[in-house]
Scaffold this motif. Structure first.
Motif, mmCIF file in Angstrom:
data_model
loop_
_atom_site.group_PDB
_atom_site.id
_atom_site.type_symbol
_atom_site.label_atom_id
_atom_site.label_comp_id
_atom_site.label_asym_id
_atom_site.label_seq_id
_atom_site.Cartn_x
_atom_site.Cartn_y
_atom_site.Cartn_z
ATOM 1 N N UNK A 21 1.330 -1.153 -0.219
ATOM 2 C CA UNK A 21 0.126 0.172 0.123
ATOM 3 C C UNK A 21 0.902 1.092 0.251
ATOM 4 N N UNK A 22 2.393 1.092 0.444
ATOM 5 C CA UNK A 22 2.829 2.366 0.572
ATOM 6 C C UNK A 22 3.772 2.444 -0.324
ATOM 7 N N UNK A 23 3.604 1.335 -1.066
ATOM 8 C CA UNK A 23 4.588 1.327 -2.155
ATOM 9 C C UNK A 23 3.852 1.786 -3.197
ATOM 10 N N UNK A 51 7.198 11.662 -0.144
ATOM 11 C CA UNK A 51 6.378 11.353 -0.505
ATOM 12 C C UNK A 51 5.123 12.898 -0.684
ATOM 13 N N UNK A 52 4.239 12.434 0.182
ATOM 14 C CA UNK A 52 3.257 13.211 0.594
ATOM 15 C C UNK A 52 3.800 14.879 -0.419
ATOM 16 N N UNK A 53 5.462 15.533 -0.339
ATOM 17 C CA UNK A 53 5.677 16.908 -0.923
ATOM 18 C C UNK A 53 5.563 16.838 -1.973
ATOM 19 N N UNK A 54 5.370 15.406 -2.905
ATOM 20 C CA UNK A 54 5.622 15.266 -4.677
ATOM 21 C C UNK A 54 4.566 15.402 -5.358
ATOM 22 N N UNK A 82 3.555 6.503 5.385
ATOM 23 C CA UNK A 82 5.003 6.596 5.394
ATOM 24 C C UNK A 82 5.776 6.455 5.945
ATOM 25 N N UNK A 83 5.172 7.491 7.353
ATOM 26 C CA UNK A 83 5.801 7.059 8.746
ATOM 27 C C UNK A 83 6.461 5.970 8.797
ATOM 28 N N UNK A 85 6.089 3.578 7.180
ATOM 29 C CA UNK A 85 7.353 2.265 5.701
ATOM 30 C C UNK A 85 8.828 2.822 6.699
ATOM 31 N N UNK A 86 8.704 3.775 6.892
ATOM 32 C CA UNK A 86 10.472 4.898 6.899
ATOM 33 C C UNK A 86 11.002 3.739 7.974
ATOM 34 N N UNK A 87 10.180 3.215 9.518
ATOM 35 C CA UNK A 87 9.981 3.050 10.716
ATOM 36 C C UNK A 87 10.144 1.334 10.287
ATOM 37 N N UNK A 88 9.367 1.165 9.591
ATOM 38 C CA UNK A 88 9.836 -0.467 8.796
ATOM 39 C C UNK A 88 10.545 -0.857 8.476
ATOM 40 N N UNK A 89 11.041 -0.199 7.312
ATOM 41 C CA UNK A 89 12.464 0.057 6.731
ATOM 42 C C UNK A 89 13.893 0.460 7.780
ATOM 43 N N UNK A 90 13.954 1.442 8.792
ATOM 44 C CA UNK A 90 14.518 1.829 8.824
ATOM 45 C C UNK A 90 14.349 1.276 10.743
ATOM 46 N N UNK A 91 14.551 0.171 10.853
ATOM 47 C CA UNK A 91 14.411 -0.224 12.019
ATOM 48 C C UNK A 91 14.396 -0.333 13.560
#
Length: 169
Positions: A21-23, A51-54, A82-83, A85-91
């Protein structure tokens, strides 16, 4: 995820759905920015934007010239995705509040009841820790992403379904 009877497999499918969903949001933002036909130097700078800025840039430079209303629940949920996703990837290692009850007799074994409490992302209603994601988490993420895309593409940008399909492909 909903049809899976084993919790590990259900959680694995839920994680895949939440992240997909995030992707989808990230891919849509990139496709919309690409449709603006920016010069390559500026496009490279834009590619590094959140992403939101885009999406905001697309709305401002595209044919709609509208601002993204950040107070809308759709926008708040997309920001949380988006947050998430960022926490998941950069756990990072984090504590999880835990209640441990007294051991009890479970026949030939001893049971130690443990209750883990997970925080939630407030707007989207998904647990912050992926270990707590479920089929409902997946549904909430998919709905949040779809609602945000509908808001930006249909309501704010005014795309007809055919135009949206062409642009996003």
């Amino acid at each position: 995820a909903k049809q899976e009877s084993k919790s590990y497999a259900m959680n694995r499918y839920a994680r895949a759905s939440v992240m997909s969903s995030v992707f989808a949001l990230e891919a849509a933002a990139n496709a919309l920015v690409l449709s603006l036909n920016l010069n390559s130097g500026f496009a490279n700078d834009v590619d590094k934007m959140p992403v939101i800025t885009k999406f905001e840039l697309f709305l401002r430079l595209g044919k709609s010239y509208k601002n993204l209303d950040k107070s809308r629940s759709e926008v708040q949920k997309a920001r949380e995705l988006i947050g998430l996703r960022n926490e998941y990837v950069h756990s990072k290692i984090r504590s999880i509040p835990t209640d441990v009850s007294r051991m009890r007799d479970a026949g030939s074994k001893v049971a130690l009841p443990i209750e883990l409490t997970g925080e939630e992302w407030k707007a989207v209603g998904i647990p912050k820790r992926p270990m707590f994601w479920s089929a409902e988490s997946a549904r909430l993420a998919i709905c949040a992403a779809a609602d945000f895309l509908r808001l930006v593409i249909s309501e704010f940008a005014g795309f007809e379904p055919e135009d949206a399909q062409k642009t996003l492909h």
